[in-house]
Design a protein around this motif. Structure first.
Motif, PDB file in Angstrom:
ATOM      1  N   THR A 110      33.273  57.005  61.792  1.00  0.00           N
ATOM      2  CA  THR A 110      32.642  56.214  60.733  1.00  0.00           C
ATOM      3  C   THR A 110      33.361  54.894  60.515  1.00  0.00           C
ATOM      4  O   THR A 110      32.720  53.840  60.347  1.00  0.00           O
ATOM      5  N   LEU A 111      34.726  54.908  60.522  1.00  0.00           N
ATOM      6  CA  LEU A 111      35.495  53.683  60.280  1.00  0.00           C
ATOM      7  C   LEU A 111      35.453  52.733  61.466  1.00  0.00           C
ATOM      8  O   LEU A 111      35.764  51.545  61.309  1.00  0.00           O
ATOM      9  N   THR A 112      35.120  53.224  62.651  1.00  0.00           N
ATOM     10  CA  THR A 112      35.060  52.342  63.814  1.00  0.00           C
ATOM     11  C   THR A 112      33.946  51.309  63.675  1.00  0.00           C
ATOM     12  O   THR A 112      34.033  50.214  64.248  1.00  0.00           O
ATOM     13  N   TYR A 113      32.929  51.622  62.923  1.00  0.00           N
ATOM     14  CA  TYR A 113      31.795  50.699  62.712  1.00  0.00           C
ATOM     15  C   TYR A 113      31.715  50.360  61.226  1.00  0.00           C
ATOM     16  O   TYR A 113      30.883  50.915  60.493  1.00  0.00           O
ATOM     17  N   PRO A 114      32.575  49.458  60.748  1.00  0.00           N
ATOM     18  CA  PRO A 114      32.580  49.125  59.317  1.00  0.00           C
ATOM     19  C   PRO A 114      31.350  48.301  58.956  1.00  0.00           C
ATOM     20  O   PRO A 114      30.701  47.703  59.824  1.00  0.00           O
ATOM     21  N   PRO A 115      31.004  48.216  57.677  1.00  0.00           N
ATOM     22  CA  PRO A 115      29.861  47.389  57.256  1.00  0.00           C
ATOM     23  C   PRO A 115      30.141  45.905  57.456  1.00  0.00           C
ATOM     24  O   PRO A 115      31.296  45.466  57.550  1.00  0.00           O
ATOM     25  N   ALA A 116      29.067  45.134  57.518  1.00  0.00           N
ATOM     26  CA  ALA A 116      29.202  43.695  57.779  1.00  0.00           C
ATOM     27  C   ALA A 116      29.917  42.970  56.652  1.00  0.00           C
ATOM     28  O   ALA A 116      30.633  41.985  56.883  1.00  0.00           O
TER      29      ALA A 116
END
Length: 328
Positions: free
Chosen positions: A207-213
């Protein structure tokens, strides 16, 4: 409430209580979801002894060395272990080995500029270090760094830690409670503050590998703001170094050409001061006794040589005066 004593089954051999200088303390690990039933109430053994490094320090007598700490150990978990289950000793600080992944080493970003009075009092070495820090590269802090992709820090298997207590009495009391717990086989439960272990840790990592923009945008904005400010400081430093000679009288030639004519007078003055300093610090000719003796011999030989030349010239003049020159 006193911890309960562990029941020892018949025919089982109790584990050793000491090895070398270490006292072996068993810890009961908490159960994790997703693990089979036989993994519940697993034991983890830590090895504790008074800290005695090869180079003594001021905190040796009030610190303990712990080997084979749990992989999810933190400073707060070790504080709770000694405060709640090992006599209530107060811990001052805990020093671990490097965690996995290692913490990023952020350079200090200092936005406030020093005053003019403080700048005049600082030495040349300190100024040179600060200028090198400015010209080194982009300074990162927690705001401009990229978000972490792991939910928490873990330690390598078999890592160690140095626990420093507030005083010697607390360290001795903690070591006494460890001896007592190991001898009486007390149940010491390990309470970890890091809940992301096992399968949950890797789910959080995904989940943390793809943080929000929005999170990435704030990090990039802070990074670019620091980069712009630092680039202007580097340009100002380059412009100053193009025209001001250093202590040896040299002018730095930097990328981008000269911004203006160099100060030739300052460069020549620095060069003259450097030559005068070298001449002053050089070894003089009459410093040693043999130098004075050789110098007197040279003066004496020069006088003798000039005396012989004068005597020969006078003899030639006398011979020429007594001769009769016929008229032609």
């Amino acid at each position: 409430m006193a911890p309960e004593k562990a029941t020892k089954p018949k025919g089982s051999k109790s584990p050793p209580k000491t090895v070398a200088d270490f006292t072996i303390l068993p810890l009961t690990l908490p159960s994790l979801s997703g693990l089979p039933g036989q993994c519940k109430n697993a034991k983890h053994y830590i090895y504790v002894k008074p800290h005695a490094p090869s180079i003594p320090t001021a905190t040796n007598e009030r610190s303990l060395f712990i080997a084979n700490i749990p992989i999810d150990a933190t400073e707060s978990s070790l504080r709770a272990l000694f405060a709640d289950q090992l006599g209530g000793s107060m811990v001052e600080r805990v020093e671990f080995d490097s965690p996995i992944p290692a913490q990023p080493m952020h350079k200090r970003w200092k936005t406030d500029q020093p005053s003019q009075d403080k700048g005049d009092k600082r030495g040349k070495k300190r100024k040179r270090k600060e200028e090198a820090l400015v010209a080194e590269g982009v300074v990162e802090d927690e705001d401009s760094a990229l978000p972490s992709i792991w939910p928490g820090e873990l330690h390598r298997s078999g890592s160690g830690a140095i626990v420093t207590f507030v005083d010697k009495r607390s360290a001795r009391g903690a070591m006494k409670e460890i001896h007592k717990a190991a001898k009486e086989l007390k149940l010491i439960s390990w309470k970890s503050n890091n809940a992301a272990l096992g399968v949950e840790r890797y789910k959080s990592h995904t989940t943390l590998t793809y943080p929000p923009a929005s999170t990435l945008q704030s990090s990039l904005n802070a990074y670019l703001t620091q980069f712009t400010a630092l680039e202007s400081m580097r340009n100002k430093l380059r412009k100053t170094s193009r025209s001001v000679p250093d202590a040896d009288g040299f002018v730095t030639v930097s990328r981008g050409g000269r911004a203006g004519p160099a100060r030739v007078e300052d460069a020549e003055r620095k060069k003259e001061e450097l030559e005068a300093r070298k001449k002053k610090n050089a070894v003089k000719d009459d410093f040693y006794r043999f130098q004075n003796r050789e110098k007197r011999k040279e003066v004496e030989m020069g006088l003798r040589r000039r005396f012989e030349e004068d005597r020969k010239r006078v003899e030639r003049m006398r011979e020429g005066r007594g001769r009769v020159r016929p008229e032609t």
